[in-house]
Design a protein around this motif. Structure first.
Motif, PDB file in Angstrom:
ATOM      1  N   ASP A   1       0.709  -0.934   0.090  1.00 40.97           N
ATOM      2  CA  ASP A   1       0.113   0.210   0.261  1.00 40.97           C
ATOM      3  C   ASP A   1       1.198   1.303  -0.050  1.00 40.97           C
ATOM      4  OD1 ASP A   1      -2.171  -1.104   0.546  1.00 40.97           O
ATOM      5  OD2 ASP A   1      -2.109  -1.821   2.365  1.00 40.97           O
ATOM      6  N   SER A   2       2.266   0.953  -0.443  1.00 39.72           N
ATOM      7  CA  SER A   2       2.311   2.866   0.042  1.00 39.72           C
ATOM      8  C   SER A   2       2.891   3.070  -1.067  1.00 39.72           C
ATOM      9  CB  SER A   2       4.835   2.020   0.242  1.00 39.72           C
ATOM     10  OG  SER A   2       5.158   2.932   0.077  1.00 39.72           O
ATOM     11  N   VAL A   3       2.779   4.682  -0.984  1.00 38.93           N
ATOM     12  CA  VAL A   3       3.171   5.479  -2.274  1.00 38.93           C
ATOM     13  C   VAL A   3       4.682   6.359  -2.142  1.00 38.93           C
ATOM     14  CG1 VAL A   3       1.022   5.641  -2.660  1.00 38.93           C
ATOM     15  CG2 VAL A   3       1.276   7.140  -1.083  1.00 38.93           C
ATOM     16  N   THR A   4       4.938   6.624  -1.000  1.00 36.38           N
ATOM     17  CA  THR A   4       5.898   7.673  -0.181  1.00 36.38           C
ATOM     18  C   THR A   4       7.754   6.750   0.153  1.00 36.38           C
ATOM     19  OG1 THR A   4       5.921   6.517   1.704  1.00 36.38           O
ATOM     20  CG2 THR A   4       4.802   8.049   1.357  1.00 36.38           C
ATOM     21  N   PHE A   5       7.378   5.062  -0.035  1.00 35.61           N
ATOM     22  CA  PHE A   5       9.097   3.886  -0.352  1.00 35.61           C
ATOM     23  C   PHE A   5       9.502   3.757   0.661  1.00 35.61           C
ATOM     24  CE2 PHE A   5       8.204   4.992  -5.362  1.00 35.61           C
ATOM     25  CZ  PHE A   5       7.578   3.870  -5.306  1.00 35.61           C
ATOM     26  N   THR A   6       8.512   4.275   1.952  1.00 40.74           N
ATOM     27  CA  THR A   6       9.280   4.322   3.639  1.00 40.74           C
ATOM     28  C   THR A   6      10.169   2.969   3.942  1.00 40.74           C
ATOM     29  OG1 THR A   6       8.290   6.324   3.254  1.00 40.74           O
ATOM     30  CG2 THR A   6       9.112   5.169   5.348  1.00 40.74           C
ATOM     31  N   GLY A   7      10.873   2.900   3.990  1.00 39.17           N
ATOM     32  CA  GLY A   7      11.534   1.966   5.064  1.00 39.17           C
ATOM     33  C   GLY A   7      12.519   1.662   3.814  1.00 39.17           C
ATOM     34  N   VAL A   8      12.153   1.129   2.456  1.00 37.59           N
ATOM     35  CA  VAL A   8      12.391   0.914   1.320  1.00 37.59           C
ATOM     36  C   VAL A   8      14.873  -0.005   1.479  1.00 37.59           C
ATOM     37  CG1 VAL A   8      13.675   0.924  -0.834  1.00 37.59           C
ATOM     38  CG2 VAL A   8      11.155   0.818  -0.032  1.00 37.59           C
ATOM     39  N   MET A   9      14.869  -0.636   1.481  1.00 33.62           N
ATOM     40  CA  MET A   9      16.663  -0.812   1.845  1.00 33.62           C
ATOM     41  C   MET A   9      17.270  -1.966   1.097  1.00 33.62           C
ATOM     42  SD  MET A   9      18.276  -2.457   5.559  1.00 33.62           S
ATOM     43  CE  MET A   9      17.195  -3.206   4.654  1.00 33.62           C
ATOM     44  N   GLU A  10      17.689  -1.134  -0.112  1.00 33.02           N
ATOM     45  CA  GLU A  10      18.225  -2.103  -0.707  1.00 33.02           C
ATOM     46  C   GLU A  10      19.687  -3.410  -0.231  1.00 33.02           C
ATOM     47  OE1 GLU A  10      18.227   0.347  -5.542  1.00 33.02           O
ATOM     48  OE2 GLU A  10      20.012   0.790  -3.678  1.00 33.02           O
ATOM     49  N   ASP A  11      19.950  -4.588  -0.823  1.00 30.73           N
ATOM     50  CA  ASP A  11      20.585  -5.426  -0.082  1.00 30.73           C
ATOM     51  C   ASP A  11      21.358  -6.086  -1.981  1.00 30.73           C
ATOM     52  OD1 ASP A  11      22.513  -6.794   1.692  1.00 30.73           O
ATOM     53  OD2 ASP A  11      20.802  -8.480   0.748  1.00 30.73           O
ATOM     54  N   PHE A  12      23.114  -5.683  -1.274  1.00 27.35           N
ATOM     55  CA  PHE A  12      23.529  -5.905  -2.938  1.00 27.35           C
ATOM     56  C   PHE A  12      24.158  -7.829  -2.301  1.00 27.35           C
ATOM     57  CE2 PHE A  12      22.622  -1.350  -3.460  1.00 27.35           C
ATOM     58  CZ  PHE A  12      21.967  -1.503  -4.456  1.00 27.35           C
ATOM     59  N   GLU A  13      24.180  -8.932  -1.792  1.00 25.56           N
ATOM     60  CA  GLU A  13      24.762  -9.326  -1.309  1.00 25.56           C
ATOM     61  C   GLU A  13      23.360 -11.138  -1.472  1.00 25.56           C
ATOM     62  OE1 GLU A  13      27.642  -8.864   2.191  1.00 25.56           O
ATOM     63  OE2 GLU A  13      27.674  -6.950   2.380  1.00 25.56           O
ATOM     64  N   VAL A  14      24.047 -11.872  -1.187  1.00 26.85           N
ATOM     65  CA  VAL A  14      23.514 -13.301  -1.250  1.00 26.85           C
ATOM     66  C   VAL A  14      24.102 -13.285   0.373  1.00 26.85           C
ATOM     67  CG1 VAL A  14      22.890 -15.552  -2.224  1.00 26.85           C
ATOM     68  CG2 VAL A  14      22.888 -13.225  -3.993  1.00 26.85           C
ATOM     69  N   ARG A  15      22.778 -13.528   0.706  1.00 25.93           N
ATOM     70  CA  ARG A  15      22.945 -14.658   2.050  1.00 25.93           C
ATOM     71  C   ARG A  15      22.252 -15.887   2.856  1.00 25.93           C
ATOM     72  NH1 ARG A  15      24.644  -8.618   5.470  1.00 25.93           N
ATOM     73  NH2 ARG A  15      24.186  -6.861   3.354  1.00 25.93           N
TER      74      ARG A  15
ATOM     75  N   SER B   1      -6.168  -4.127   2.199  1.00 27.92           N
ATOM     76  CA  SER B   1      -6.175  -2.163   2.029  1.00 27.92           C
ATOM     77  C   SER B   1      -5.651  -1.867   0.685  1.00 27.92           C
ATOM     78  CB  SER B   1      -5.970  -1.908   3.172  1.00 27.92           C
ATOM     79  OG  SER B   1      -4.354  -2.291   3.213  1.00 27.92           O
ATOM     80  N   SER B   2      -5.538  -0.629   0.141  1.00 27.92           N
ATOM     81  CA  SER B   2      -4.684   0.471  -1.001  1.00 27.92           C
ATOM     82  C   SER B   2      -5.068   1.830  -0.365  1.00 27.92           C
ATOM     83  CB  SER B   2      -5.090  -0.336  -2.042  1.00 27.92           C
ATOM     84  OG  SER B   2      -6.710  -0.072  -2.250  1.00 27.92           O
ATOM     85  N   ALA B   3      -3.986   2.377  -1.120  1.00 26.15           N
ATOM     86  CA  ALA B   3      -3.555   3.969  -1.206  1.00 26.15           C
ATOM     87  C   ALA B   3      -4.381   4.382  -2.817  1.00 26.15           C
ATOM     88  CB  ALA B   3      -2.352   4.281  -0.400  1.00 26.15           C
ATOM     89  N   ASP B   4      -5.129   5.760  -2.562  1.00 27.72           N
ATOM     90  CA  ASP B   4      -5.715   6.033  -3.153  1.00 27.72           C
ATOM     91  C   ASP B   4      -4.893   7.092  -4.556  1.00 27.72           C
ATOM     92  OD1 ASP B   4      -6.255   8.202  -1.979  1.00 27.72           O
ATOM     93  OD2 ASP B   4      -7.704   8.411  -1.431  1.00 27.72           O
ATOM     94  N   GLN B   5      -4.966   7.780  -4.859  1.00 27.66           N
ATOM     95  CA  GLN B   5      -3.892   9.375  -5.482  1.00 27.66           C
ATOM     96  C   GLN B   5      -3.284  10.214  -4.492  1.00 27.66           C
ATOM     97  OE1 GLN B   5      -5.989  10.322  -9.315  1.00 27.66           O
ATOM     98  NE2 GLN B   5      -5.366   7.877 -10.273  1.00 27.66           N
TER      99      GLN B   5
END
Length: 466
Positions: free
Chosen positions: A59-73, A273-277
């Motif tokens: 439901d995110s429209v802000t991408f808050t909390g996104v974390m990239e990871d470039f490893e296979v663990r 649930s979901s977010a509107d515009q």
């Protein structure tokens, strides 16, 4: 490759997040070809979707909390924990009593793409009455990606134990190099007890027979008893992807004339649930609690008499509970259960009441649903639910008999670990040693041995806001 993509999409939940779809695709590959799985896991990691990546919620429209990871663990998880008396049981009731050796069974999975190495596991019990027969802290053997490990920890109870013992077993795993340094799982059980019918006003939902009634449009299909993340078995209601109006109704409870009525329960929920515009989160599905004092002819929302802690408004015009406050979105501790207690005062003094948990869904996307457990009534005069009484002690001094079938999870057969010697630099015994600590058995290939489960995905359709 197209077969992997199609199978991965079928295995993913409806409306998956980026990481859920990644995991479904990798699971499909792991079941078919470990080499392809490793190549795909590496490819995801190169693009920031490695093992420990955190994607946005559905439901995110802000991408808050996104974390990239470039490893296979590695990703070690405590997949299951259970206690049984199957090694040598006196009464064959599944409850460990005085005189019966008990076993704590723990299953470990490596859901990541790298070898799980250097992990340690420790088990403890909240009661001093539980005495483990061997080591309770282990250095785990290396676990390949998508493999599983089963461990058994024998324990016993003292002969002097006279009453029912409520015990919480805690399993703690440390995983260096993984996504989290420590994983904890708790298991609450009853020891040295026998169930007794009609002896309690609290239903822990563990008894084989239930006094609750599943009703409504599709109630028998949507409501069931299942394991939950906090307290063994409980009630579970699926958040269906079709319009439904179902409920779970209690037996009649007689309220005392001179005491306040209090309702308590533990629950966790994840509703659609979901977010509107405009980034407003709309709750399409949800649940409410209702009460009746006329044998179910009419029902009032529990919030009319006390505060059940509802979290929002159900917003879909296709939902039978539209425009009503209720439990919506995701509960604070999900998937762990949160405790609710509602004081209804003397509004129902001297009356007979029924309680029901009611779930309403609309016609489009579903979600995990609603878990409910430990439903209690205080200020009532009847005790319709099964409770626990102390085991009579028939096993003390007797010679228990081994349960039928020698291949149970509590088997103490010698493991097939190569040496059983500790790793250099550590004094912890290896899981798989034959020194009486804990017995190890490989779980047969984990994800590689699992069959593919094809889950039919439905396209999300536009819905009207009520």
């Amino acid at each position: 490759m197209s077969d992997y993509v199609v199978t991965g999409m079928m295995m993913a939940p409806v409306g998956p997040t980026f990481t859920e779809q990644r995991d479904a695709l990798l699971a499909a590959m792991a079941a078919a070809d470990p080499t392809d799985f490793a190549a795909a896991a590496t490819a995801f990691a190169r693009r920031g979707a490695g093992t420990c990546a955190v994607g946005p919620s559905r439901d995110s429209v802000t991408f808050t909390g996104v974390m990239e990871d470039f490893e296979v663990r590695p990703l070690g998880v405590i997949a299951a924990a259970a206690v049984d008396d199957l090694t040598m049981s006196c009464d064959q009731d599944g409850v460990v009593d005085v005189g019966e050796p008990g076993v704590l069974n723990v299953n470990i999975d490596n859901l990541g793409g790298g070898d799980l190495m250097g992990a340690q596991l420790e088990v403890t019990a909240s009661s001093p009455s539980v005495t483990f027969a061997g080591e309770t802290k282990l250095a785990l053997d290396s676990l390949a990606p998508r493999d599983s490990l089963s461990l058994q920890f024998p324990f016993e109870l003292p002969e002097a134990l006279a009453g029912v013992e409520n015990v919480t077993f805690t399993v703690t795993m440390t995983t260096p190099g993984g996504c989290t340094s420590e994983t904890v799982r708790e298991l609450a059980v009853v020891l040295n007890g026998d169930p007794m019918a009609a002896s309690s006003s609290l239903d822990d939902v563990e008894a084989a027979d239930s006094l609750w009634t599943k009703e409504g449009n599709g109630g028998a299909a949507l409501w069931s008893r299942a394991g939950n993340a906090s307290s063994g078995k409980g009630w579970h209601a699926d958040n269906a992807d079709v319009t439904s109006n179902t409920w779970l109704t209690s037996p009649a409870m007689q309220v005392a004339a001179d005491q306040p009525l209090k309702i308590s329960f533990d629950h966790a929920y994840f509703f659609d649930s979901s977010a509107d515009q405009e980034a407003n989160v709309l709750a399409w599905d949800g649940g409410v609690v209702e009460i009746s004092a006329d044998k179910g002819k009419t029902w009032d929302d529990l919030s009319k008499f006390g505060d059940p802690g509802y979290t929002g408004m159900i917003a879909s015009s296709d939902n039978p509970l539209s425009n009503r406050p209720g439990y919506v979105l995701v509960s604070p501790s999900y998937p762990l259960l949160d405790h609710v207690e509602v004081d209804l005062g003397t509004a129902f003094a001297g009356q007979e009441i029924e309680l029901r948990f009611r779930l309403g869904t609309d016609f489009a996307t579903g979600a995990p649903g609603w878990d409910i457990d430990n439903i209690g009534f205080s200020g009532v005069t009847n005790t319709p639910f099964p409770g626990w009484v102390a085991d009579p002690g028939d096993c003390v001094g007797a010679v228990p008999t081994t349960s039928e079938g020698s291949d149970t999870s509590s088997s103490t057969d010698a493991p097939d670990s190569p040496s059983g010697e500790p790793d250099s630099g550590t004094t912890l015994p290896q899981a798989g040693s034959d020194d009486g600590c804990a017995c190890r058995s490989d779980a047969g290939g984990g994800w590689r041995g699992a069959g593919l489960l094809a889950l039919a995905g439905l396209l999300r359709r536009r819905r009207r806001v009520a």
